[in-house]
Scaffold this active site. Structure first.
Site, mmCIF file in Angstrom:
data_model
loop_
_atom_site.group_PDB
_atom_site.id
_atom_site.type_symbol
_atom_site.label_atom_id
_atom_site.label_comp_id
_atom_site.label_asym_id
_atom_site.label_seq_id
_atom_site.Cartn_x
_atom_site.Cartn_y
_atom_site.Cartn_z
ATOM 1 N N GLY A 113 -8.413 11.597 -3.867
ATOM 2 C CA GLY A 113 -9.424 11.790 -4.907
ATOM 3 C C GLY A 113 -10.821 11.518 -4.385
ATOM 4 N N MET A 167 -2.189 -1.243 -6.719
ATOM 5 C CA MET A 167 -3.490 -1.554 -7.316
ATOM 6 C C MET A 167 -3.359 -2.498 -8.499
ATOM 7 S SD MET A 167 -6.248 -0.630 -5.929
ATOM 8 C CE MET A 167 -7.264 -0.974 -7.343
ATOM 9 N N HIS A 181 -4.739 7.502 4.710
ATOM 10 C CA HIS A 181 -4.157 6.571 3.736
ATOM 11 C C HIS A 181 -2.733 6.206 4.128
ATOM 12 C CE1 HIS A 181 -7.426 7.933 1.013
ATOM 13 N NE2 HIS A 181 -7.238 6.775 0.411
ATOM 14 N N THR A 205 -5.717 8.969 -9.228
ATOM 15 C CA THR A 205 -6.288 10.164 -8.588
ATOM 16 C C THR A 205 -5.263 11.293 -8.571
ATOM 17 O OG1 THR A 205 -5.586 9.455 -6.403
ATOM 18 C CG2 THR A 205 -7.771 8.731 -7.142
ATOM 19 N N LYS A 223 0.959 7.215 -0.318
ATOM 20 C CA LYS A 223 -0.026 7.881 -1.183
ATOM 21 C C LYS A 223 0.481 9.260 -1.573
ATOM 22 C CE LYS A 223 -4.866 8.980 -1.862
ATOM 23 N NZ LYS A 223 -4.875 8.431 -3.231
ATOM 24 N N GLY A 235 -0.166 0.610 -15.022
ATOM 25 C CA GLY A 235 0.285 0.669 -13.622
ATOM 26 C C GLY A 235 0.269 -0.733 -13.027
ATOM 27 N N GLY A 239 2.097 -1.699 -9.762
ATOM 28 C CA GLY A 239 1.845 -0.963 -8.528
ATOM 29 C C GLY A 239 0.973 -1.757 -7.559
ATOM 30 N N ASN A 253 -12.783 6.240 -6.660
ATOM 31 C CA ASN A 253 -12.963 5.171 -5.663
ATOM 32 C C ASN A 253 -13.916 4.135 -6.248
ATOM 33 O OD1 ASN A 253 -13.774 3.576 -3.387
ATOM 34 N ND2 ASN A 253 -12.952 5.192 -2.075
ATOM 35 N N GLY A 298 -8.717 5.178 -12.890
ATOM 36 C CA GLY A 298 -8.730 4.990 -11.431
ATOM 37 C C GLY A 298 -7.669 5.805 -10.719
#
Ligand SMILES: NC(=O)c1ccc[n+]([C@@H]2O[C@H](COP(=O)([O-])OP(=O)(O)OC[C@H]3O[C@@H](n4cnc5c(N)ncnc54)[C@H](OP(=O)(O)O)[C@@H]3O)[C@@H](O)[C@H]2O)c1
Length: 255
Positions: free
Chosen positions: A171, A19, A161, A106, A165, A14, A17, A130, A104
């Site tokens: 999560g 993150m 959020h 969710t 999201k 990912g 993205g 988290n 990580g």
């Protein structure tokens, strides 16, 4: 004479993205890690492009690739911040390659839980909805509050959020709900409310609503670099562990 250990090869799933890019930006602060591979969605327009440049950094020479199994030889640790739908397959691929995995992403379904259980005898695996220190401690406080306050208090959990999201409740909210049940003697209902909009990286509040009083425990992240640094710290910890299933609370030490 002591030899300095070579940095461990990190795989980010990912990578293109929000993150993933945050992980790439904070990675230089972790000399024990070097980027080994950056994975994107099969068919993604980012495939083949330099992952550093996509994150707004100087070129790092690691292009976004899309075949996780092919990217793993030579790696030491995988962080998955992609999508729930792909998580089960990522767990199985990492387990087959005997590589530690921090999950990580969710919104994970029961199928992913089963894949994690099957992988845990073979690899260290950390399910981390988290990765911030604050939310990890919040979970412990919530468990304690649930036990002390008892069933006379209704419990509601709210999460706020950014508009993109995908999962609701978050999560983290579900994990906080699980902490309420862990701290309670008997099963009890937990209410959830999710707000989506703007750019909030992650805000949570757990409300214990009693007669004549309420207790509110909350946590707010203003910069997703907090999640990214927490994930790299936890990942370094995970890479040293024996096979098994871990949670974020296992990774933090008393200060
Ligand atoms: N654990 C934590 O502390 C924490 C913190 C924040 C977020 N999260 C979770 O982490 C996940 C990512 O969040 P985000 O905000 O970064 O989302 P995002 O911006 O949508 O990033 C997800 C990335 O994964 C890519 N992707 C999709 N399918 C893939 C696949 N099969 N293999 C490899 N990459 C794939 C997507 O590519 P395309 O855009 O090309 O589809 C996208 O670049 C979410 O589940 C989120 O809830 C966890």
């Amino acid at each position: 004479v002591s030899a300095t250990a070579a940095p461990a090869g990190l795989v980010i799933v990912g990578a293109n993205g929000r993150m993933g890019q945050s992980l790439l930006r904070v990675l230089p602060g972790f000399p024990g890690l070097r980027l080994h591979a950056a994975l994107g969605r099969p068919g993604s327009g980012a495939a083949g492009r330099d992952s550093g440049e996509l994150a707004g950094l100087p070129a790092n020479g690691v292009p976004v690739s899309t075949d996780l199994a092919a990217a793993l030889p030579g790696a030491a640790l995988v962080l998955d911040f992609s999508v729930a739908e792909a998580a089960g397959s990522h767990v199985r691929i990492c387990a087959a390659a005997r590589l530690p995995l921090l999950l990580g992403a969710t919104g994970l379904g029961p199928e992913v839980g089963r894949a994690v259980d099957e992988a845990a005898p073979h690899v260290p695996i950390l399910v981390a909805p988290n990765t911030s220190l604050g939310a990890t401690v919040l979970r412990e406080l919530v468990r304690r509050a649930a036990g002390r306050l008892g069933s006379g208090y209704d419990v509601g959990i709210q999460d706020l959020h950014h508009r993109a999201k995908r999962d609701a409740p978050s999560g983290t909210a579900l994990s906080l709900g699980a902490a309420v049940l862990e701290g309670s003697r008997t099963p009890r209902p937990v209410g959830y409310a999710s707000l989506r909009g703007g750019e909030a990286a992650g805000q949570h509040e757990v409300c214990f609503l009693g007669e004549g009083e309420s207790l509110r425990l909350g946590h707010n992240v203003t910069d997703r670099a907090v999640f990214a640094r927490g994930a790299l710290r936890a990942g370094l910890w995970l890479a040293r562990q024996a096979p098994g299933r871990y949670e974020m609370a296992d990774t933090i030490e008393e200060k």
